[in-house]
Design an enzyme around this catalytic site. Structure first.
Site, PDB file in Angstrom:
ATOM      1  N   HIS A  73      -9.166  -6.869   3.281  1.00 22.49           N
ATOM      2  CA  HIS A  73      -9.121  -5.553   4.122  1.00 22.49           C
ATOM      3  C   HIS A  73      -9.814  -4.263   3.482  1.00 22.49           C
ATOM      4  CE1 HIS A  73      -5.514  -3.740   2.611  1.00 22.49           C
ATOM      5  NE2 HIS A  73      -4.878  -4.712   2.740  1.00 22.49           N
ATOM      6  N   ASP A  75      -9.283  -1.109   4.560  1.00 20.65           N
ATOM      7  CA  ASP A  75      -8.486  -0.009   4.694  1.00 20.65           C
ATOM      8  C   ASP A  75      -7.304   0.345   3.725  1.00 20.65           C
ATOM      9  OD1 ASP A  75      -7.269  -1.968   6.247  1.00 20.65           O
ATOM     10  OD2 ASP A  75      -6.034  -0.768   7.285  1.00 20.65           O
ATOM     11  N   ASP A 104      -3.770  -2.717  -3.412  1.00 22.64           N
ATOM     12  CA  ASP A 104      -3.549  -3.026  -1.895  1.00 22.64           C
ATOM     13  C   ASP A 104      -4.766  -2.342  -1.080  1.00 22.64           C
ATOM     14  OD1 ASP A 104      -2.953  -4.667   0.252  1.00 22.64           O
ATOM     15  OD2 ASP A 104      -1.278  -3.198   0.896  1.00 22.64           O
ATOM     16  N   GLU A 134      -5.723  -3.339   8.837  1.00 23.31           N
ATOM     17  CA  GLU A 134      -4.791  -4.044   8.234  1.00 23.31           C
ATOM     18  C   GLU A 134      -3.423  -3.280   8.094  1.00 23.31           C
ATOM     19  OE1 GLU A 134      -1.980  -6.666   5.852  1.00 23.31           O
ATOM     20  OE2 GLU A 134      -2.938  -4.741   5.292  1.00 23.31           O
ATOM     21  N   GLU A 135      -3.507  -2.211   7.789  1.00 26.70           N
ATOM     22  CA  GLU A 135      -2.364  -1.523   7.402  1.00 26.70           C
ATOM     23  C   GLU A 135      -1.536  -1.046   8.707  1.00 26.70           C
ATOM     24  OE1 GLU A 135      -0.987  -1.773   4.719  1.00 26.70           O
ATOM     25  OE2 GLU A 135      -2.411  -1.897   3.118  1.00 26.70           O
ATOM     26  N   GLU A 163      -4.958 -10.395  -1.479  1.00 22.60           N
ATOM     27  CA  GLU A 163      -3.737  -9.461  -1.409  1.00 22.60           C
ATOM     28  C   GLU A 163      -3.282  -9.708  -2.791  1.00 22.60           C
ATOM     29  OE1 GLU A 163      -2.179  -7.600   0.961  1.00 22.60           O
ATOM     30  OE2 GLU A 163      -3.235  -8.334   2.541  1.00 22.60           O
ATOM     31  N   HIS A 343       0.906   0.869  -2.006  1.00 21.82           N
ATOM     32  CA  HIS A 343       1.417   1.967  -1.025  1.00 21.82           C
ATOM     33  C   HIS A 343       2.070   3.183  -1.715  1.00 21.82           C
ATOM     34  CE1 HIS A 343       1.417  -1.108   2.619  1.00 21.82           C
ATOM     35  NE2 HIS A 343       0.493  -1.083   1.931  1.00 21.82           N
TER      36      HIS A 343
END
Length: 368
Positions: A73, A75, A104, A134-135, A163, A343
Site C-alpha cells: 500500500h 498510503d 509501514d 489501506e490504513e 508489510e 505508526h
C-alpha cells in the site's frame, strides 16, 4: 505541476527515503501514485501497466510456469513532524532511516519497485500492485476496489505483502471479531435502588468469564497462532445518582485461521452461553474479518521460505493476506521494519533490513 522523478535502480535504501519524502496520507495518494506510475513506465521492460484511481498495477506475461504477486500500500497514517526522512547512525541502533512510512510500508514498496526495474530474467511472471487507503476503513481499501473492478489482476500462485516483519516471513494472519454484549434494565433513582434494575450488575458474570478464559494455541504449517479474547471497551451509566438501564461491553476475539468467521462467533457464543441463556444479555457482531491460512505447504511458498533461510512465524495481526487467501492464493507478509514501530512518531527502520529483504526476494524471484 511537474512530477518528481524516482530512480528505481538506486539503492533501495535511497529509494525508501525518496518515497517517504512524498507525503501520502490515506485519501491523498495522488502524487505518489503519479510518481510510481511514471517511474514504472519509464524504467521497466516487459510490463503491462494500468492505473486505476490511485492504484498502480504492473505485470509481465512471459509465459512462466508460476506467477508471484508483490503487493504494497502507498498510503500512511497522518504525518506528525516525521517527514522528510532522515538517517542516523548510533551505537544502540546502528544505521537507521527515520520517517513516516519507513516501516509501514514504503520500505517494502521500495524493494518491490527496485526489483521490478533490476531483475533481468525472473523465474516467475510478476504482478505488482501498489494500492491506496489501506490504513483506513476497509470499504476504501484499494485492493478491494481491484478485486471488484479488475479481478484478473489478483490471479497468481503466491502473494507477498510488503508489510513489516523485520525481514522474516510472517505467514497467514489471524481473524478478528468484535462482539457487543448489551444488558438492559430499569432506570431509577439510586436512593431507591430497589425500584430499578441495574444493567451494569448483569454483566458481572460475563466479565468474570472473560477474565478466566484460557485462549487456545494452535499449530498450522509449523506456525503457532495464539488466540485472544479481550474486553476492549465498556459503556454504561447515566449519572452519579441514577441506576443505569443499559450497558454494553465490546469484546474482541482474535482467532486462529483454522476457524471461519461463523465458527469464531459460535465459539464466543459457547463461551458466554450461561450469560446469554437468560435473555438479559444479548450479543451482536459489530465487526468481522476472516483470517488467512499460512499455505506454506504450497510449492511456491515453500521456495520462498527456503530463500528466507527457513525463517518464518505466524502473523498475529490482520493484514490484506486475508484477501488473497479468500481467493485461494497462499499469501505471506515479508518486509523490512519492526511492526511495533509502525505508526509511531519515531517510526524508523534499520537500513540493513531493507538490503536483506531485497536480496531474499531477488534470490527467490530469480529462481536461485
Amino acid at each position: 505541476m511537474s512530477i518528481p522523478s524516482l530512480d528505481l535502480t538506486a539503492d533501495p535504501i535511497e529509494l525508501t527515503a525518496a518515497l517517504v519524502d512524498l507525503p501520502s496520507v490515506s485519501r491523498d495518494e495522488g502524487l505518489i501514485a503519479d510518481v510510481v506510475e511514471q517511474a514504472l513506465r519509464a524504467q521497466t521492460d516487459g510490463f503491462e501497466i494500468v492505473r486505476h484511481g490511485n492504484c498502480v498495477l504492473a505485470r509481465t506475461n512471459r509465459g512462466r510456469p508460476t506467477r508471484v504477486i508483490l503487493a504494497g500500500h502507498l498510503d500512511t497514517v497522518p504525518i506528525v513532524d516525521n517527514v522528510p526522512s532522515r538517517r542516523t547512525m548510533t551505537d544502540e541502533e546502528g544505521d537507521v532511516l527515520h520517517g513516516c512510512g519507513t516501516v509501514d510500508m514504503k520500505s517494502g514498496d521500495a524493494v518491490f519497485l527496485h526489483l521490478a526495474a533490476t531483475l533481468a530474467d525472473p523465474a516467475h511472471d510478476l504482478t505488482l500492485i501498489f494500492y491506496d487507503c489501506e490504513e483506513i476503513a476497509a470499504e476504501f481499501n484499494g485492493l478491494g476496489t481491484i478485486e471488484r473492478d479488475l479481478p484478473g489482476w489478483l490471479e497468481g500462485d503466491v502473494a507477498i505483502l510488503g508489510e513489516p516483519t523485520a525481514g522474516q516471513i510472517e505467514a497467514g494472519c489471524q481473524g478478528t471479531l468484535r462482539v457487543r454484549f448489551t444488558a438492559t434494565g430499569t432506570r431509577a433513582h439510586s436512593a431507591r435502588a430497589w425500584m430499578g434494575d441495574n444493567a451494569i450488575h448483569k454483566l458481572g458474570r460475563l466479565l468474570t468469564t472473560l477474565s478466566e478464559y484460557q485462549p487456545r494455541r494452535v499449530d498450522i504449517d509449523g506456525c503457532e497462532y495464539r488466540e485472544g479474547l479481550s474486553a476492549v471497551g465498556i459503556h454504561g451509566g447515566v449519572a452519579g445518582n441514577v441506576i443505569p438501564d443499559e450497558v454494553y461491553v465490546d469484546v474482541n476475539f482474535r482467532f486462529a485461521p483454522d476457524r471461519s468467521e461463523a465458527q469464531a462467533f459460535a465459539h464466543v457464543e459457547e463461551v458466554f452461553a450461561a450469560e446469554l441463556a437468560g435473555g438479559q444479555v444479548t450479543a451482536q457482531v459489530t465487526d468481522s474479518a476472516a483470517g488467512a491460512l499460512p499455505g506454506l505447504a504450497n510449492p511456491a511458498a515453500a521456495k520462498l521460505v527456503d530463500a528466507a533461510g527457513g525463517r518464518f512465524r505466524a502473523k498475529y495481526g490482520w493484514t490484506d493476506v486475508s484477501r488473497f487467501a479468500a481467493l485461494g492464493i497462499p499469501a505471506v507478509n515479508l518486509g523490512p521494519g519492526d511492526p511495533s514501530l509502525a505508526h509511531r512518531v519515531d517510526e524508523r527502520v534499520p537500513v540493513e533490513q531493507i538490503t536483506e529483504v531485497t536480496e531474499i526476494l531477488r534470490d527467490y524471484l530469480a529462481g536461485a
